[in-house]
Motif scaffolding. Structure first.
Motif, mmCIF file in Angstrom:
data_model
loop_
_atom_site.group_PDB
_atom_site.id
_atom_site.type_symbol
_atom_site.label_atom_id
_atom_site.label_comp_id
_atom_site.label_asym_id
_atom_site.label_seq_id
_atom_site.Cartn_x
_atom_site.Cartn_y
_atom_site.Cartn_z
ATOM 1 N N LEU A 239 2.350 2.445 6.386
ATOM 2 C CA LEU A 239 -0.002 2.928 6.222
ATOM 3 C C LEU A 239 -0.119 4.022 5.112
ATOM 4 O O LEU A 239 -0.881 3.825 4.367
ATOM 5 C CB LEU A 239 0.136 3.730 7.569
ATOM 6 C CG LEU A 239 -1.339 3.862 7.858
ATOM 7 C CD1 LEU A 239 -1.857 2.612 7.580
ATOM 8 C CD2 LEU A 239 -2.336 4.774 8.856
ATOM 9 N N ALA A 240 0.985 4.876 4.382
ATOM 10 C CA ALA A 240 0.202 4.869 3.119
ATOM 11 C C ALA A 240 0.972 4.677 2.348
ATOM 12 O O ALA A 240 -0.967 4.649 1.569
ATOM 13 C CB ALA A 240 1.515 6.749 3.152
ATOM 14 N N PHE A 241 1.618 3.426 1.848
ATOM 15 C CA PHE A 241 1.255 2.864 1.098
ATOM 16 C C PHE A 241 0.683 2.060 1.275
ATOM 17 O O PHE A 241 0.078 1.492 -0.218
ATOM 18 C CB PHE A 241 3.175 2.126 0.710
ATOM 19 C CG PHE A 241 4.154 3.344 0.506
ATOM 20 C CD1 PHE A 241 4.276 3.784 -0.793
ATOM 21 C CD2 PHE A 241 4.422 3.289 2.196
ATOM 22 C CE1 PHE A 241 5.798 4.209 -0.587
ATOM 23 C CE2 PHE A 241 5.623 4.682 1.173
ATOM 24 C CZ PHE A 241 6.242 4.931 0.557
ATOM 25 N N GLU A 242 0.095 1.242 2.055
ATOM 26 C CA GLU A 242 -0.868 0.562 2.727
ATOM 27 C C GLU A 242 -2.035 0.553 2.579
ATOM 28 O O GLU A 242 -2.780 0.286 1.893
ATOM 29 C CB GLU A 242 -1.458 -0.251 4.041
ATOM 30 C CG GLU A 242 0.615 -1.137 3.964
ATOM 31 C CD GLU A 242 0.461 -1.644 5.589
ATOM 32 O OE1 GLU A 242 -0.298 -0.760 6.388
ATOM 33 O OE2 GLU A 242 1.441 -2.291 6.104
ATOM 34 N N LEU A 243 -2.368 1.919 2.525
ATOM 35 C CA LEU A 243 -3.819 2.836 2.140
ATOM 36 C C LEU A 243 -3.708 2.890 0.985
ATOM 37 O O LEU A 243 -5.339 3.091 0.211
ATOM 38 C CB LEU A 243 -3.664 4.339 3.270
ATOM 39 C CG LEU A 243 -4.656 3.850 4.421
ATOM 40 C CD1 LEU A 243 -4.225 5.480 4.731
ATOM 41 C CD2 LEU A 243 -5.843 3.869 4.842
ATOM 42 N N GLU A 244 -3.121 3.746 0.001
ATOM 43 C CA GLU A 244 -2.855 3.837 -1.069
ATOM 44 C C GLU A 244 -3.152 2.625 -2.197
ATOM 45 O O GLU A 244 -3.825 2.533 -2.864
ATOM 46 C CB GLU A 244 -1.356 4.261 -1.870
ATOM 47 C CG GLU A 244 -1.334 5.022 -3.296
ATOM 48 C CD GLU A 244 -0.157 6.156 -3.683
ATOM 49 O OE1 GLU A 244 -0.576 6.449 -4.953
ATOM 50 O OE2 GLU A 244 0.167 6.164 -2.926
#
Length: 306
Positions: A239-244
């Motif tokens: 999720l962190a990569f998707e949000l970034e």
């Protein structure tokens, strides 16, 4: 060297002997470690972080009674500790009570982050405290705590959030994601309001981050560290990569599709965890299903956006 590792090494280098030789009677009563609001406490520090609150140091936490007896002399002994050869100089201890390191009351440490001398007690306290404050209260590491008082409070903050408070926070984050992301973001783009769309997207990301930390049994730290802290999650590990990518990548229809994919994954998780039975990927009805599981009358009576 990471600040937390440096802190432990400095304690082993000279702090342990300082306590043993100068305060033997209280050795088993002094809690030692590093915790609080610094990037070093979260393991997020780097070379850039060295421009403030840097250097070797650790915390010594005392009960109120012990602080009254030895607080001043222990602080003087800590201030006199030498630097470690070949390591960064000892961090300065500030003279006006805002210390990142050094001697402090257990109650004062927790009061900084919870508003009281310990863990939150009531549902109202739990709900009113910013999650980043709770994250600071349980950050870092305790090197020694024979007495156990400091650690007992720490563990209560880590694991003691009432189930109904958890559900209330979860329902709020879910409906915020629905409103700011799935509803208002696309509408702002259609209206040509790019600034409003950016604000809506930021609000969506903020709510999504908080949701992710909650379901991973953790607390979201300050926004500047939030995505970094998510990269080790077991639940929603990507999720962190998707949000970034959502926040910094291609704009327009691509963002809308990316956002909807995130919301679809969240809806699937809520169904899998029996938090909601709603088949829709629009998150708003899921929020009301989560809220309906709350049993505490004082919480269930709150508006869903409170």
């Amino acid at each position: 060297m990471a600040g937390l590792e440096l802190s432990r090494e400095y304690y082993e280098f000279c702090g342990k002997d300082m306590i043993k030789n100068g305060f033997a009677e209280y050795e088993s009563r002094i809690a030692v470690g590093l915790a609080g609001g610094g990037s070093d406490c979260f393991g997020f520090d780097d070379d850039i972080s060295a421009d403030h609150d840097s250097g070797a140091g650790f915390c010594l936490w005392l009960t109120d009674g012990d602080y009254d007896k030895i607080g001043f002399s222990l602080a003087r002994a800590y201030a006199a500790l030498p630097d470690m050869p070949g390591k960064p100089a000892k961090a300065k201890v500030l003279p006006y009570g805002k210390n990142h390191f050094g001697v402090m009351r257990i109650s004062d440490f927790y009061r900084t982050y919870t508003g009281s001398g310990g863990a939150p007690e009531s549902a109202a306290q739990w709900l009113s405290l910013p999650e980043h404050s709770l994250a600071c209260a349980v950050s870092g590491e305790v090197f020694r705590d024979d007495l156990g008082e400091f650690t007992a409070i720490r563990e209560k903050i880590k694991t003691g959030m009432p189930r109904d408070v958890y559900l209330k926070k979860l329902s709020l984050r879910v409906i915020e994601m629905a409103q700011s992301g799935q509803y208002n973001f696309a509408r702002c783009l259609k209206h040509g309001e790019k600034g409003a769309a950016a604000l809506a997207l930021a609000k969506f990301a903020e709510s999504c981050v908080s949701f992710a930390y909650l379901v991973n049994s953790s607390y979201a730290p300050f926004y500047k560290w939030a995505l970094k802290g998510m990269k080790s999650f077991e639940i929603f590990p990507d999720l962190a990569f998707e949000l970034e990518e959502l926040l910094t990548g291609e704009t327009g229809e691509y963002q809308i599709a990316k956002l909807e994919k995130i919301c679809s994954d969240i809806a699937s998780y809520l169904r899998k965890e029996a938090l909601s039975e709603c088949a829709d990927d629009f998150l708003e009805p899921h929020a009301y299903e989560i809220q309906a599981k709350i049993k505490d009358p004082s919480i269930i009576s709150m508006h869903i956006f409170e």
